[in-house]
Write a protein that holds these residues in place. Structure first.
Motif, PDB file in Angstrom:
ATOM      1  N   SER A 110       0.864  -1.167   0.000  1.00 38.01           N
ATOM      2  CA  SER A 110       0.000   0.000   0.000  1.00 38.01           C
ATOM      3  C   SER A 110       0.908   1.226   0.000  1.00 38.01           C
ATOM      4  O   SER A 110       2.017   1.196   0.528  1.00 38.01           O
ATOM      5  CB  SER A 110      -0.891   0.007   1.242  1.00 38.01           C
ATOM      6  OG  SER A 110      -1.785  -1.085   1.225  1.00 38.01           O
ATOM      7  N   THR A 168      -1.871   8.683  -7.860  1.00 36.70           N
ATOM      8  CA  THR A 168      -2.332   7.437  -8.470  1.00 36.70           C
ATOM      9  C   THR A 168      -1.246   6.387  -8.364  1.00 36.70           C
ATOM     10  O   THR A 168      -0.089   6.639  -8.690  1.00 36.70           O
ATOM     11  CB  THR A 168      -2.712   7.655  -9.945  1.00 36.70           C
ATOM     12  OG1 THR A 168      -3.749   8.638 -10.015  1.00 36.70           O
ATOM     13  CG2 THR A 168      -3.211   6.357 -10.561  1.00 36.70           C
ATOM     14  N   TYR A 169      -1.629   5.206  -7.919  1.00 34.23           N
ATOM     15  CA  TYR A 169      -0.728   4.064  -7.754  1.00 34.23           C
ATOM     16  C   TYR A 169      -0.429   3.497  -9.134  1.00 34.23           C
ATOM     17  O   TYR A 169      -1.277   2.849  -9.759  1.00 34.23           O
ATOM     18  CB  TYR A 169      -1.446   3.038  -6.882  1.00 34.23           C
ATOM     19  CG  TYR A 169      -0.653   1.864  -6.364  1.00 34.23           C
ATOM     20  CD1 TYR A 169       0.350   1.229  -7.088  1.00 34.23           C
ATOM     21  CD2 TYR A 169      -0.961   1.356  -5.119  1.00 34.23           C
ATOM     22  CE1 TYR A 169       1.015   0.138  -6.582  1.00 34.23           C
ATOM     23  CE2 TYR A 169      -0.306   0.252  -4.589  1.00 34.23           C
ATOM     24  CZ  TYR A 169       0.684  -0.353  -5.339  1.00 34.23           C
ATOM     25  OH  TYR A 169       1.333  -1.450  -4.825  1.00 34.23           O
ATOM     26  N   GLU A 223      -3.964  14.682  -4.990  1.00 36.50           N
ATOM     27  CA  GLU A 223      -4.248  13.399  -5.599  1.00 36.50           C
ATOM     28  C   GLU A 223      -2.948  12.658  -5.863  1.00 36.50           C
ATOM     29  O   GLU A 223      -1.900  13.280  -6.074  1.00 36.50           O
ATOM     30  CB  GLU A 223      -4.962  13.567  -6.946  1.00 36.50           C
ATOM     31  CG  GLU A 223      -6.347  14.130  -6.873  1.00 36.50           C
ATOM     32  CD  GLU A 223      -6.998  14.199  -8.253  1.00 36.50           C
ATOM     33  OE1 GLU A 223      -8.227  14.282  -8.318  1.00 36.50           O
ATOM     34  OE2 GLU A 223      -6.248  14.157  -9.261  1.00 36.50           O
ATOM     35  N   ASP A 249      -5.341   2.502  -8.224  1.00 37.15           N
ATOM     36  CA  ASP A 249      -6.134   3.253  -7.249  1.00 37.15           C
ATOM     37  C   ASP A 249      -5.668   4.704  -7.243  1.00 37.15           C
ATOM     38  O   ASP A 249      -4.486   4.995  -7.367  1.00 37.15           O
ATOM     39  CB  ASP A 249      -5.940   2.680  -5.844  1.00 37.15           C
ATOM     40  CG  ASP A 249      -6.982   1.650  -5.492  1.00 37.15           C
ATOM     41  OD1 ASP A 249      -6.951   1.170  -4.345  1.00 37.15           O
ATOM     42  OD2 ASP A 249      -7.823   1.330  -6.351  1.00 37.15           O
ATOM     43  N   LYS A 250      -6.610   5.613  -7.056  1.00 38.38           N
ATOM     44  CA  LYS A 250      -6.274   7.023  -6.880  1.00 38.38           C
ATOM     45  C   LYS A 250      -6.686   7.434  -5.490  1.00 38.38           C
ATOM     46  O   LYS A 250      -7.856   7.304  -5.115  1.00 38.38           O
ATOM     47  CB  LYS A 250      -6.981   7.893  -7.917  1.00 38.38           C
ATOM     48  CG  LYS A 250      -6.720   9.392  -7.722  1.00 38.38           C
ATOM     49  CD  LYS A 250      -7.523  10.256  -8.697  1.00 38.38           C
ATOM     50  CE  LYS A 250      -6.923  10.263 -10.061  1.00 38.38           C
ATOM     51  NZ  LYS A 250      -7.597  11.250 -10.961  1.00 38.38           N
ATOM     52  N   GLY A 251      -5.726   7.939  -4.712  1.00 36.25           N
ATOM     53  CA  GLY A 251      -6.038   8.511  -3.418  1.00 36.25           C
ATOM     54  C   GLY A 251      -6.219  10.007  -3.582  1.00 36.25           C
ATOM     55  O   GLY A 251      -5.549  10.645  -4.393  1.00 36.25           O
ATOM     56  N   SER A 252      -7.147  10.575  -2.795  1.00 31.96           N
ATOM     57  CA  SER A 252      -7.359  12.013  -2.888  1.00 31.96           C
ATOM     58  C   SER A 252      -7.836  12.555  -1.554  1.00 31.96           C
ATOM     59  O   SER A 252      -8.537  11.866  -0.797  1.00 31.96           O
ATOM     60  CB  SER A 252      -8.368  12.350  -3.989  1.00 31.96           C
ATOM     61  OG  SER A 252      -9.615  11.758  -3.702  1.00 31.96           O
ATOM     62  N   PHE A 259       4.117   6.999  -7.411  1.00 31.98           N
ATOM     63  CA  PHE A 259       2.949   7.469  -6.655  1.00 31.98           C
ATOM     64  C   PHE A 259       3.124   8.973  -6.471  1.00 31.98           C
ATOM     65  O   PHE A 259       3.263   9.483  -5.374  1.00 31.98           O
ATOM     66  CB  PHE A 259       2.872   6.734  -5.310  1.00 31.98           C
ATOM     67  CG  PHE A 259       1.569   6.891  -4.570  1.00 31.98           C
ATOM     68  CD1 PHE A 259       1.547   7.326  -3.246  1.00 31.98           C
ATOM     69  CD2 PHE A 259       0.357   6.570  -5.168  1.00 31.98           C
ATOM     70  CE1 PHE A 259       0.364   7.456  -2.539  1.00 31.98           C
ATOM     71  CE2 PHE A 259      -0.836   6.694  -4.482  1.00 31.98           C
ATOM     72  CZ  PHE A 259      -0.834   7.138  -3.156  1.00 31.98           C
ATOM     73  N   LYS A 283      -4.060   7.753   0.605  1.00 31.66           N
ATOM     74  CA  LYS A 283      -3.475   6.430   0.443  1.00 31.66           C
ATOM     75  C   LYS A 283      -4.094   5.717  -0.746  1.00 31.66           C
ATOM     76  O   LYS A 283      -5.169   6.082  -1.219  1.00 31.66           O
ATOM     77  CB  LYS A 283      -3.674   5.598   1.707  1.00 31.66           C
ATOM     78  CG  LYS A 283      -5.118   5.211   1.984  1.00 31.66           C
ATOM     79  CD  LYS A 283      -5.217   4.348   3.240  1.00 31.66           C
ATOM     80  CE  LYS A 283      -6.667   3.945   3.511  1.00 31.66           C
ATOM     81  NZ  LYS A 283      -6.791   3.130   4.750  1.00 31.66           N
ATOM     82  N   ALA A 284      -3.395   4.681  -1.216  1.00 32.76           N
ATOM     83  CA  ALA A 284      -3.898   3.813  -2.277  1.00 32.76           C
ATOM     84  C   ALA A 284      -3.416   2.401  -1.975  1.00 32.76           C
ATOM     85  O   ALA A 284      -2.249   2.202  -1.619  1.00 32.76           O
ATOM     86  CB  ALA A 284      -3.400   4.271  -3.641  1.00 32.76           C
ATOM     87  N   THR A 285      -4.273   1.448  -2.077  1.00 31.00           N
ATOM     88  CA  THR A 285      -3.935   0.094  -1.637  1.00 31.00           C
ATOM     89  C   THR A 285      -3.660  -0.884  -2.770  1.00 31.00           C
ATOM     90  O   THR A 285      -3.147  -1.980  -2.530  1.00 31.00           O
ATOM     91  CB  THR A 285      -5.041  -0.474  -0.742  1.00 31.00           C
ATOM     92  OG1 THR A 285      -6.262  -0.456  -1.473  1.00 31.00           O
ATOM     93  CG2 THR A 285      -5.193   0.366   0.522  1.00 31.00           C
TER      94      THR A 285
END
Lengths: 109, 118
Positions: free
Chosen positions: A32, A65-66, A63, A55-58, A73, A49-51
């Motif tokens: 992650s 993106t994994y 923002e 995945d995009k965390g925001s 990232f 976070k992005a797991t």
């Protein structure tokens, strides 16, 4: 071993400018990924976070993106504010949290 | 909710001395992790405690030891202090999920203890 590499700072921007802080990682598994922020005199706070891959965390306009294909990232924000001035840490978890060295962001009015 | 608290805020010691740092986790959390953050660097994992036992350890010498109490609070002890031990020591708490590693859960960090070794 697993590791995180961040762009060196400081990053100096004017208010409302576009922000990118690069982060790449090395990991044997499928970690992650996280961005933490440390404001002056305060502890670390999880920003996003992005797991899993793609995945995009925001959060708060930030923002990331994994990207498994580029093992990246990168943190982005379309319009930074003076209040965003802080140190930003990219991190991954394998069996423990591994942090990059941090990137200081300075935003001027 | 007070969040994660650490004491003391600042500490000055001399080489060879011993130090104890304290951490109270966020309410409802049962796992405590300790990190060392040298000036200008990212935090480095020291160890993690759950159910009063050390569950994981980073690349730190045995001079670094810890303890977790039944109320989930924790102490970090460092013996025979070296100049290089000067750093910000961060405590983070989280809730361990069944069958998983606590590091996958969000860790909430305290403000840290600034240790200076002269």
């Amino acid at each position: 071993g697993d590791s995180v590499t961040q762009m060196e700072g400081p990053v100096t921007l004017s208010e409302e400018a576009f922000l990118t802080i690069n982060c790449t990682y090395t990991a044997t598994g499928y970690p992650s990924l996280f961005w933490y922020v440390q404001y002056p005199g305060e502890g670390l706070q999880l920003l996003l976070k992005a797991t899993k891959a793609d995945d995009k965390g925001s959060n708060k306009g930030f923002e990331a993106t994994y990207r498994k294909e580029t093992t990246s990232f990168h943190l982005e924000k379309g319009s930074v504010q003076v209040s965003d001035s802080a140190v930003y840490f990219c991190a991954l978890t394998a069996d423990k949290l591994i942090f990059g060295t941090g990137t200081r962001l300075q935003v001027f009015p | 909710d007070a969040g994660v608290t650490q004491s003391p805020t600042h500490l000055i010691k001399t080489r060879g001395q011993q130090v104890t740092l304290r951490c109270s986790p966020k309410s409802g959390h049962d796992t405590v992790s300790w990190y060392q953050q040298a000036l200008g660097q990212g935090p480095q994992f020291i160890f993690q405690y759950y159910e009063e036992e050390e569950r994981q350890r980073g690349n730190f010498p045995d001079r670094f030891s810890g303890h977790q109490f039944p109320n989930y609070s924790s102490e970090l002890n460092v013996n025979a202090l070296l100049l290089g031990d000067s750093a910000l020591y961060l405590c983070a708490s989280s809730l361990r999920i069944s069958g998983g590693l606590s590091s996958y859960n969000e860790q909430f960090f305290g403000p840290g203890t600034r240790l200076t070794v002269l």
